[in-house]
Design a protein around this motif. Structure first.
Motif, PDB file in Angstrom:
ATOM      1  N   UNK A  53       0.830  -1.204   0.000  1.00 53.15           N
ATOM      2  CA  UNK A  53       0.000   0.000   0.000  1.00 53.15           C
ATOM      3  C   UNK A  53       0.865   1.256   0.000  1.00 53.15           C
ATOM      4  N   UNK A  54       0.280   2.414  -0.323  1.00 48.23           N
ATOM      5  CA  UNK A  54       1.033   3.672  -0.234  1.00 48.23           C
ATOM      6  C   UNK A  54       1.497   3.934   1.205  1.00 48.23           C
ATOM      7  N   UNK A  55       2.499   4.773   1.345  1.00 51.01           N
ATOM      8  CA  UNK A  55       3.042   5.084   2.664  1.00 51.01           C
ATOM      9  C   UNK A  55       4.283   4.302   3.001  1.00 51.01           C
ATOM     10  N   UNK A  56       4.972   3.788   1.976  1.00 46.50           N
ATOM     11  CA  UNK A  56       6.163   2.964   2.221  1.00 46.50           C
ATOM     12  C   UNK A  56       7.294   3.757   2.855  1.00 46.50           C
ATOM     13  N   UNK A  57       7.463   5.008   2.458  1.00 44.96           N
ATOM     14  CA  UNK A  57       8.563   5.806   2.994  1.00 44.96           C
ATOM     15  C   UNK A  57       8.393   6.004   4.500  1.00 44.96           C
ATOM     16  N   UNK A  58       7.181   6.338   4.928  1.00 47.87           N
ATOM     17  CA  UNK A  58       6.923   6.508   6.367  1.00 47.87           C
ATOM     18  C   UNK A  58       7.133   5.192   7.114  1.00 47.87           C
ATOM     19  N   UNK A  59       6.692   4.110   6.491  1.00 43.55           N
ATOM     20  CA  UNK A  59       6.872   2.780   7.085  1.00 43.55           C
ATOM     21  C   UNK A  59       8.355   2.452   7.247  1.00 43.55           C
ATOM     22  N   UNK A  60       9.150   2.706   6.210  1.00 43.23           N
ATOM     23  CA  UNK A  60      10.583   2.413   6.255  1.00 43.23           C
ATOM     24  C   UNK A  60      11.288   3.261   7.298  1.00 43.23           C
ATOM     25  N   UNK A  61      10.894   4.512   7.451  1.00 46.86           N
ATOM     26  CA  UNK A  61      11.536   5.382   8.436  1.00 46.86           C
ATOM     27  C   UNK A  61      11.267   4.904   9.857  1.00 46.86           C
ATOM     28  N   UNK A  62      10.056   4.418  10.106  1.00 49.54           N
ATOM     29  CA  UNK A  62       9.774   3.846  11.416  1.00 49.54           C
ATOM     30  C   UNK A  62      10.653   2.631  11.690  1.00 49.54           C
ATOM     31  N   UNK A  63      10.829   1.779  10.668  1.00 49.44           N
ATOM     32  CA  UNK A  63      11.687   0.610  10.816  1.00 49.44           C
ATOM     33  C   UNK A  63      13.129   0.979  11.084  1.00 49.44           C
ATOM     34  N   UNK A 149      26.832   0.536  12.491  1.00 45.51           N
ATOM     35  CA  UNK A 149      25.618   0.182  11.755  1.00 45.51           C
ATOM     36  C   UNK A 149      24.452   1.083  12.168  1.00 45.51           C
ATOM     37  N   UNK A 150      24.363   1.389  13.459  1.00 44.64           N
ATOM     38  CA  UNK A 150      23.305   2.287  13.930  1.00 44.64           C
ATOM     39  C   UNK A 150      23.407   3.653  13.264  1.00 44.64           C
ATOM     40  N   UNK A 151      24.636   4.153  13.131  1.00 47.23           N
ATOM     41  CA  UNK A 151      24.852   5.459  12.489  1.00 47.23           C
ATOM     42  C   UNK A 151      24.433   5.417  11.023  1.00 47.23           C
ATOM     43  N   UNK A 152      24.620   4.264  10.368  1.00 46.37           N
ATOM     44  CA  UNK A 152      24.248   4.131   8.956  1.00 46.37           C
ATOM     45  C   UNK A 152      22.749   4.303   8.732  1.00 46.37           C
ATOM     46  N   UNK A 153      21.959   4.118   9.777  1.00 44.21           N
ATOM     47  CA  UNK A 153      20.516   4.288   9.637  1.00 44.21           C
ATOM     48  C   UNK A 153      20.134   5.754   9.398  1.00 44.21           C
ATOM     49  N   UNK A 154      21.020   6.695   9.744  1.00 43.63           N
ATOM     50  CA  UNK A 154      20.708   8.121   9.596  1.00 43.63           C
ATOM     51  C   UNK A 154      20.596   8.526   8.126  1.00 43.63           C
ATOM     52  N   UNK A 155      21.630   8.286   7.280  1.00 45.23           N
ATOM     53  CA  UNK A 155      21.456   8.641   5.863  1.00 45.23           C
ATOM     54  C   UNK A 155      20.356   7.828   5.189  1.00 45.23           C
ATOM     55  N   UNK A 156      20.169   6.584   5.623  1.00 48.17           N
ATOM     56  CA  UNK A 156      19.104   5.768   5.042  1.00 48.17           C
ATOM     57  C   UNK A 156      17.739   6.379   5.326  1.00 48.17           C
ATOM     58  N   UNK A 157      17.598   7.033   6.474  1.00 46.81           N
ATOM     59  CA  UNK A 157      16.336   7.679   6.854  1.00 46.81           C
ATOM     60  C   UNK A 157      15.936   8.726   5.811  1.00 46.81           C
ATOM     61  N   UNK A 158      16.938   9.403   5.261  1.00 45.78           N
ATOM     62  CA  UNK A 158      16.673  10.410   4.228  1.00 45.78           C
ATOM     63  C   UNK A 158      16.408   9.747   2.878  1.00 45.78           C
ATOM     64  N   UNK A 159      17.197   8.747   2.541  1.00 45.97           N
ATOM     65  CA  UNK A 159      17.114   8.124   1.220  1.00 45.97           C
ATOM     66  C   UNK A 159      15.797   7.388   0.981  1.00 45.97           C
ATOM     67  N   UNK A 160      15.193   6.813   2.021  1.00 45.79           N
ATOM     68  CA  UNK A 160      13.956   6.053   1.802  1.00 45.79           C
ATOM     69  C   UNK A 160      12.795   6.949   1.392  1.00 45.79           C
ATOM     70  N   UNK A 161      12.966   8.262   1.495  1.00 49.99           N
ATOM     71  CA  UNK A 161      11.927   9.170   1.025  1.00 49.99           C
ATOM     72  C   UNK A 161      11.680   9.065  -0.466  1.00 49.99           C
ATOM     73  N   UNK A 162      12.605   8.420  -1.194  1.00 51.67           N
ATOM     74  CA  UNK A 162      12.458   8.282  -2.643  1.00 51.67           C
ATOM     75  C   UNK A 162      11.807   6.964  -3.050  1.00 51.67           C
ATOM     76  N   UNK A 163      11.361   6.173  -2.094  1.00 46.71           N
ATOM     77  CA  UNK A 163      10.687   4.922  -2.437  1.00 46.71           C
ATOM     78  C   UNK A 163       9.405   5.210  -3.207  1.00 46.71           C
TER      79      UNK A 163
END
Length: 387
Positions: A53-63, A149-163
């Motif tokens: 369903x729509x809302x994947x970016x918000x879902x990924x950021x929560x994860x 690895x925890x720090x790597x989640x920070x740039x990923x938080x921005x990048x998932x906005x393009x899903x």
């Protein structure tokens, strides 16, 4: 997708870190690894419907937020129990991220290109972290790799906005009016064999550092560099697999990669030569990435909603979770020769349903002849067609 699969990709260095940090045996380390990977698998499968369903970016950021908290907790864990609990939390977050990214892959207009880019990005990130994580542990103390690895989640938080939030044009072009989303779900046999196949790969990969140090008599730093080099060289497997699929079709290309990869995987387990270990590792990883990219592309072609891609990704994670535990137990009980034989037999047994999925998705209209691999397909077009 790189962060969603990072737990399994980094397991060789993480698993050896478990043992060093708390004096765990191979089997006990496998239990900790399985706790994270099986949680990732379970959450990936549970989130399959939501990810379509729509809302994947918000879902990924929560994860990603949950995963970062889990890895930060693992960095500070003072006992195996706390380490396991933190890994479970990290695995749950990674499962959400993996489900969202896999569904987003299927929602693109070009499944083959999207799968190549996803696997390529994951491989590059993995290769870098295979060097950085053990270096952090060595320089800053065991557990520092988890903080990286925890720090790597920070740039990923921005990048998932393009899903992508919706299915691409391919979904409209390959279904009849009113038929979109009615392809059904992958059959249990297909999911089970995908899990079995990945159990052999992830289990062997998780103990790759052990095989290199104890059997090939390499230093820990040499093994870490070998794993990173194999990851980079394996990028050629994605390109070669794609070219072979265009020339011969997905199914023949995948069959060749599975066969060659099985031989190389066995060589990694039992070889006593450092040179043979390095060559076998590179060949195996090339074949593994080629198969993974081709399988994801086939699943995305069969269902543009993303349910197939997420379900198969979940099966991949189930196999990844069971693999370290099974390989560790068999290695302790029977030794490397028996493990190598078991890997060949298991890979051969698991290949047929996966190859059939590749053949069905290889240029055929969505739903054509999928009754043998689809569970509960409701459309009349899908029933009674059993190739």
């Amino acid at each position: 997708m790189a962060l969603g699969s990072i737990g399994g990709n980094l397991m060789p260095v993480l698993l050896s870190g478990y043992a060093l940090r708390f004096g765990l045996s191979g089997a006990a380390s496998g239990v900790v690894a399985a706790a994270q990977l099986l949680t990732t698998a379970a959450v990936t499968l549970l989130m399959a419907r939501r990810a379509a369903l729509p809302g994947r970016a918000r879902m990924a950021r929560g994860g990603l937020a949950v995963a970062a908290a889990g890895f930060a907790g693992a960095a500070q864990a003072s006992s195996p129990v706390l380490l396991t609990a933190a890994n479970v939390l990290a695995g749950a977050g990674l499962g959400v991220v993996f489900a969202a990214s896999a569904a987003g892959l299927a929602a693109t207009g070009d499944a083959d290109r999207a799968s190549r880019v996803a696997v390529l990005g994951s491989t590059i990130a993995c290769a870098a972290l295979l060097v950085v994580v053990p270096a952090a542990d060595a320089g800053l103390g065991t557990g520092a790799g988890f903080a990286v690895v925890a720090v790597c989640c920070v740039p990923a938080y921005v990048l998932v906005g393009r899903l992508p939030e919706r299915s691409g044009q391919r979904a409209e072009d390959t279904t009849e009016p009113g038929d979109a989303g009615r392809v059904g779900a992958p059959g249990v046999a297909l999911l089970a064999t995908v899990a079995l196949l990945l159990a052999t790969d992830q289990g062997t990969w998780s103990y790759a550092a052990v095989f290199g140090q104890e059997h090939a008599r390499m230093s820990s730093s040499a093994v870490s560099v070998t794993l990173a080099v194999a990851g980079v060289c394996a990028l050629a497997g994605i390109v070669t697999g794609s070219l072979a699929a265009r020339r011969f079709g997905r199914m023949p290309a995948m069959a060749g990669c599975l066969a060659l990869g099985a031989v190389a995987k066995c060589a990694v387990v039992w070889t006593g030569s450092a040179a043979s270990y390095v060559v076998a590792m590179v060949v195996w990883q090339c074949c593994y990435l080629a198969v993974l990219a081709l399988a994801l592309a086939a699943a995305a072609e069969l269902d543009a909603s993303g349910r197939w891609a997420v379900a198969l990704s979940g099966a991949v994670m189930v196999g990844a979770g069971l693999g370290p535990l099974a390989v560790g137990a068999l290695l302790d009980a029977a030794g490397p020769a028996a493990l190598a034989a078991a890997l060949v037999v298991t890979t051969g047994a698991a290949a047929a349903p996966v190859l059939r999925m590749a053949r069905i998705g290889d240029g055929a209209p969505v739903g054509a002849g999928v009754s043998g691999v689809v569970a509960g397909a409701p459309s009349p077009r899908l029933d009674g067609i059993d190739e």
